[in-house]
Design a protein around this motif. Sequence first.
Motif, PDB file in Angstrom:
ATOM      1  N   ALA A 131      51.042  16.683  11.300  1.00 43.70           N
ATOM      2  CA  ALA A 131      51.282  15.343  11.831  1.00 43.70           C
ATOM      3  C   ALA A 131      50.729  15.215  13.243  1.00 43.70           C
ATOM      4  O   ALA A 131      50.169  14.181  13.623  1.00 43.70           O
ATOM      5  CB  ALA A 131      52.778  15.030  11.809  1.00 43.70           C
ATOM      6  N   ALA A 132      50.896  16.274  14.040  1.00 43.69           N
ATOM      7  CA  ALA A 132      50.378  16.252  15.408  1.00 43.69           C
ATOM      8  C   ALA A 132      48.864  16.139  15.419  1.00 43.69           C
ATOM      9  O   ALA A 132      48.273  15.424  16.247  1.00 43.69           O
ATOM     10  CB  ALA A 132      50.830  17.509  16.152  1.00 43.69           C
ATOM     11  N   GLU A 133      48.203  16.812  14.486  1.00 40.42           N
ATOM     12  CA  GLU A 133      46.745  16.751  14.407  1.00 40.42           C
ATOM     13  C   GLU A 133      46.287  15.337  14.081  1.00 40.42           C
ATOM     14  O   GLU A 133      45.345  14.818  14.701  1.00 40.42           O
ATOM     15  CB  GLU A 133      46.237  17.730  13.355  1.00 40.42           C
ATOM     16  N   VAL A 134      46.967  14.684  13.123  1.00 37.36           N
ATOM     17  CA  VAL A 134      46.611  13.314  12.772  1.00 37.36           C
ATOM     18  C   VAL A 134      46.859  12.378  13.954  1.00 37.36           C
ATOM     19  O   VAL A 134      46.091  11.445  14.212  1.00 37.36           O
ATOM     20  CB  VAL A 134      47.410  12.852  11.539  1.00 37.36           C
ATOM     21  N   ALA A 135      47.946  12.647  14.681  1.00 33.22           N
ATOM     22  CA  ALA A 135      48.297  11.808  15.828  1.00 33.22           C
ATOM     23  C   ALA A 135      47.426  12.091  17.047  1.00 33.22           C
ATOM     24  O   ALA A 135      47.503  11.377  18.050  1.00 33.22           O
ATOM     25  CB  ALA A 135      49.769  12.016  16.189  1.00 33.22           C
ATOM     26  N   GLY A 136      46.602  13.122  16.958  1.00 35.16           N
ATOM     27  CA  GLY A 136      45.723  13.453  18.071  1.00 35.16           C
ATOM     28  C   GLY A 136      46.445  14.082  19.242  1.00 35.16           C
ATOM     29  O   GLY A 136      46.044  13.932  20.397  1.00 35.16           O
ATOM     30  N   ARG A 137      47.518  14.842  18.956  1.00 34.08           N
ATOM     31  CA  ARG A 137      48.304  15.475  20.013  1.00 34.08           C
ATOM     32  C   ARG A 137      48.204  16.988  19.902  1.00 34.08           C
ATOM     33  O   ARG A 137      48.239  17.557  18.806  1.00 34.08           O
ATOM     34  CB  ARG A 137      49.780  15.082  19.901  1.00 34.08           C
ATOM     35  N   SER A 138      48.108  17.629  21.041  1.00 31.78           N
ATOM     36  CA  SER A 138      48.176  19.088  21.100  1.00 31.78           C
ATOM     37  C   SER A 138      49.631  19.455  21.371  1.00 31.78           C
ATOM     38  O   SER A 138      50.149  19.217  22.467  1.00 31.78           O
ATOM     39  CB  SER A 138      47.275  19.627  22.219  1.00 31.78           C
ATOM     40  N   VAL A 139      50.290  19.980  20.380  1.00 30.15           N
ATOM     41  CA  VAL A 139      51.732  20.231  20.461  1.00 30.15           C
ATOM     42  C   VAL A 139      52.005  21.714  20.247  1.00 30.15           C
ATOM     43  O   VAL A 139      51.564  22.304  19.251  1.00 30.15           O
ATOM     44  CB  VAL A 139      52.494  19.396  19.411  1.00 30.15           C
ATOM     45  N   ALA A 140      52.752  22.314  21.166  1.00 31.87           N
ATOM     46  CA  ALA A 140      53.184  23.698  21.008  1.00 31.87           C
ATOM     47  C   ALA A 140      54.391  23.719  20.074  1.00 31.87           C
ATOM     48  O   ALA A 140      55.411  23.111  20.365  1.00 31.87           O
ATOM     49  CB  ALA A 140      53.565  24.291  22.366  1.00 31.87           C
ATOM     50  N   VAL A 141      54.259  24.395  18.945  1.00 37.26           N
ATOM     51  CA  VAL A 141      55.319  24.422  17.938  1.00 37.26           C
ATOM     52  C   VAL A 141      55.935  25.813  17.898  1.00 37.26           C
ATOM     53  O   VAL A 141      55.229  26.815  17.691  1.00 37.26           O
ATOM     54  CB  VAL A 141      54.770  24.046  16.546  1.00 37.26           C
ATOM     55  N   VAL A 142      57.261  25.884  18.113  1.00 42.47           N
ATOM     56  CA  VAL A 142      57.953  27.170  18.131  1.00 42.47           C
ATOM     57  C   VAL A 142      59.215  27.087  17.274  1.00 42.47           C
ATOM     58  O   VAL A 142      59.729  26.007  16.991  1.00 42.47           O
ATOM     59  CB  VAL A 142      58.339  27.596  19.560  1.00 42.47           C
ATOM     60  N   ALA A 143      59.687  28.254  16.873  1.00 40.40           N
ATOM     61  CA  ALA A 143      60.909  28.336  16.074  1.00 40.40           C
ATOM     62  C   ALA A 143      62.128  28.185  16.978  1.00 40.40           C
ATOM     63  O   ALA A 143      62.060  28.430  18.188  1.00 40.40           O
ATOM     64  CB  ALA A 143      60.958  29.671  15.339  1.00 40.40           C
ATOM     65  N   PRO A 144      63.275  27.781  16.413  1.00 44.08           N
ATOM     66  CA  PRO A 144      64.498  27.676  17.204  1.00 44.08           C
ATOM     67  C   PRO A 144      64.830  29.001  17.895  1.00 44.08           C
ATOM     68  O   PRO A 144      64.697  30.072  17.304  1.00 44.08           O
ATOM     69  CB  PRO A 144      65.551  27.310  16.157  1.00 44.08           C
ATOM     70  N   GLY A 145      65.236  28.907  19.152  1.00 45.69           N
ATOM     71  CA  GLY A 145      65.583  30.102  19.912  1.00 45.69           C
ATOM     72  C   GLY A 145      64.420  30.728  20.645  1.00 45.69           C
ATOM     73  O   GLY A 145      64.594  31.729  21.354  1.00 45.69           O
ATOM     74  N   GLU A 146      63.219  30.142  20.490  1.00 47.34           N
ATOM     75  CA  GLU A 146      62.031  30.672  21.154  1.00 47.34           C
ATOM     76  C   GLU A 146      61.494  29.671  22.169  1.00 47.34           C
ATOM     77  O   GLU A 146      61.884  28.502  22.194  1.00 47.34           O
ATOM     78  CB  GLU A 146      60.944  30.986  20.125  1.00 47.34           C
ATOM     79  N   ALA A 147      60.576  30.151  23.019  1.00 45.43           N
ATOM     80  CA  ALA A 147      59.882  29.296  23.980  1.00 45.43           C
ATOM     81  C   ALA A 147      58.384  29.500  23.795  1.00 45.43           C
ATOM     82  O   ALA A 147      57.945  30.596  23.427  1.00 45.43           O
ATOM     83  CB  ALA A 147      60.290  29.642  25.406  1.00 45.43           C
ATOM     84  N   PRO A 148      57.585  28.472  24.032  1.00 47.91           N
ATOM     85  CA  PRO A 148      56.134  28.611  23.868  1.00 47.91           C
ATOM     86  C   PRO A 148      55.523  29.445  24.991  1.00 47.91           C
ATOM     87  O   PRO A 148      56.167  29.733  25.999  1.00 47.91           O
ATOM     88  CB  PRO A 148      55.640  27.163  23.914  1.00 47.91           C
ATOM     89  N   GLU A 149      54.276  29.817  24.806  1.00 41.74           N
ATOM     90  CA  GLU A 149      53.592  30.618  25.811  1.00 41.74           C
ATOM     91  C   GLU A 149      53.156  29.786  27.003  1.00 41.74           C
ATOM     92  O   GLU A 149      53.157  30.260  28.136  1.00 41.74           O
ATOM     93  CB  GLU A 149      52.383  31.321  25.192  1.00 41.74           C
ATOM     94  N   ARG A 150      52.779  28.526  26.734  1.00 40.55           N
ATOM     95  CA  ARG A 150      52.331  27.694  27.851  1.00 40.55           C
ATOM     96  C   ARG A 150      52.443  26.219  27.465  1.00 40.55           C
ATOM     97  O   ARG A 150      52.434  25.861  26.289  1.00 40.55           O
ATOM     98  CB  ARG A 150      50.880  28.005  28.223  1.00 40.55           C
ATOM     99  N   ALA A 151      52.551  25.378  28.482  1.00 39.77           N
ATOM    100  CA  ALA A 151      52.577  23.937  28.267  1.00 39.77           C
ATOM    101  C   ALA A 151      51.160  23.441  28.002  1.00 39.77           C
ATOM    102  O   ALA A 151      50.239  23.790  28.748  1.00 39.77           O
ATOM    103  CB  ALA A 151      53.157  23.233  29.490  1.00 39.77           C
ATOM    104  N   PRO A 152      50.965  22.652  26.952  1.00 35.91           N
ATOM    105  CA  PRO A 152      49.606  22.221  26.606  1.00 35.91           C
ATOM    106  C   PRO A 152      49.110  21.020  27.403  1.00 35.91           C
ATOM    107  O   PRO A 152      47.978  20.603  27.238  1.00 35.91           O
ATOM    108  CB  PRO A 152      49.740  21.865  25.127  1.00 35.91           C
ATOM    109  N   PHE A 153      49.977  20.449  28.276  1.00 34.76           N
ATOM    110  CA  PHE A 153      49.568  19.262  29.004  1.00 34.76           C
ATOM    111  C   PHE A 153      49.737  19.453  30.504  1.00 34.76           C
ATOM    112  O   PHE A 153      49.914  20.559  30.987  1.00 34.76           O
ATOM    113  CB  PHE A 153      50.354  18.043  28.513  1.00 34.76           C
ATOM    114  N   ASP A 154      49.722  18.353  31.229  1.00 35.92           N
ATOM    115  CA  ASP A 154      49.805  18.389  32.682  1.00 35.92           C
ATOM    116  C   ASP A 154      51.068  19.109  33.147  1.00 35.92           C
ATOM    117  O   ASP A 154      52.085  19.132  32.445  1.00 35.92           O
ATOM    118  CB  ASP A 154      49.811  16.966  33.243  1.00 35.92           C
ATOM    119  N   PRO A 155      51.029  19.692  34.332  1.00 35.56           N
ATOM    120  CA  PRO A 155      52.215  20.368  34.860  1.00 35.56           C
ATOM    121  C   PRO A 155      53.349  19.378  35.095  1.00 35.56           C
ATOM    122  O   PRO A 155      53.112  18.167  35.185  1.00 35.56           O
ATOM    123  CB  PRO A 155      51.713  20.980  36.177  1.00 35.56           C
TER     124      PRO A 155
END
Length: 544
Positions: A131-155
Amino acid sequence: MTEAKPQTVHAAFRQAAARWPERPFLAVLPETAERYGIEAGEITYAAAAETVERLSVGWAKAGFGRGHRVALLTENRPIYFLTWFALNRLGISVVPINPDLRSAELEYLIGHSEIAAAVVLPERMGDIRAAAEVAGRSVAVVAPGEAPERAPFDPPRPGTPDVDTECGLLYTSGTTGRPKGCVLPNEYFLEAGRWYAETGGLIALREGVERMITPLPVFHMNAMAYSAMAMLMTGGCLIAVDRFHPKSWWANVRDSGATVLHYLGVMPAMLMAAPADPSDRAHTVRFGFGAGVPRDLQAPFEARFGFPLIEAWAMTETGAGAVIAATDEPRHVGSNCFGRAPASMATRIVAEDGTEAAVDQPGELLVRRAGPEPRFGFFREYLKDPEASAEAWRDGWFHTGDVVRRGPDGSFHFVDRKKNVIRRSGENIAAVEVEAVLLRHPAVKAAAVAATPDPVRGDEVFALIVPHDKPVDAQAAARLADDIVAHCLGRLAYYKAPGWIAFAEALPLTSTQKIQRGELKTAVAERMAAGDVLDTRALKKRTA
């Protein structure tokens, strides 16, 4: 030394964890644990705080903070609340996702909300990424209890989160069009928790004692703003079950030691359908809090199960800035009464001609906060829709779209949503009232009622019905329709019974299982045009 007033949801949680570290904050019942594949048991405030701290550090390290939005798709698992608090600490707004949403709905939500990340159950990660690809968004997707490696957008934006910082973006059900995103600041959630903790009366919460069980979805404002925040404010324990299971409900209530339960109107009706049992009062519940109990079932339910059902009114948009609940007697049980407005709230009831409605005259409910801050406790705005925001607040009042009447003692009584009222021969008919009666017919699985044009009466009542068993032929369908109308005539004024009936395999529903009124209107017009309907108008005769 007096504690500082919390400025964020996380600050309120932190204060609760410091005050009641060993008290249980969240409880997972065995049935819910089995369905979710998680561990049953209780999570103390201290243990919850450890998880919140760990998650917060991980998200901060990845570069997330104020100005970012993160979607949550976890169903009613405890990790939902812990992730929310961790993100809130950093000033990140959460965007709850209904797990029933599918591709087109997800594409819209992801694109409209502009989320930077999503915490998603493993089996739904592919759906979110697609859905994010169709919407043209770069979205970091992680499982519950986890954190992504980096923010994909502006600080993140600089500054410390406070009461005005966006805390959540909740989408309305979209019964008449695209869902609207309600921007909710920290103030919204804090005020809701304070309202519940301090209102008293029949819903008085005892500090450090209450155990609240709710089957309501955590992606709705009730579970987030009222259930969770009220427990935080009073050191209580929240028991969120995966969903309402009628057969095991009372066993779960008893086993959990619940003292408070939250409900939707369909729940009392289903529970009353079960045979009476000697254990009906074998529980510790002091009151139920909710909305929409069928008026003819409220008194019998309370007599059978031994506690009051406190009817309340609020909207995602109004939060606790304008909330009414029948927290004191007289509650006018059986009259769709939801209480009297508190002194903190200003109200108007406006008739169809724009004048102030008289006592017991139906009209649209308009609300605002009393005093110098009319929008205090309300949503901030509809995201990216200033026109809709301005329309909702026209003339300085929030227009609810709900038709109510005010009794001689100032009590409010719900009639219907404004757009769901059918006007037949000068009589206003509430669609929800007719639907409630239809659902009590043993052959009816689901029903939706709408207006269809009538050359003589203006409108006629049209019922789209999903039967438990599909009629085998036209004669069987006609007999069933006649029986359904007879059922209604025995319970409603004659003019409220369906004049047209059509059977269907499913109703047009929103992602939150509400009737999609716009699509229903279209379906009614199509069925009428095709002649694929049963005319039951001749059965609608006035009787003594």
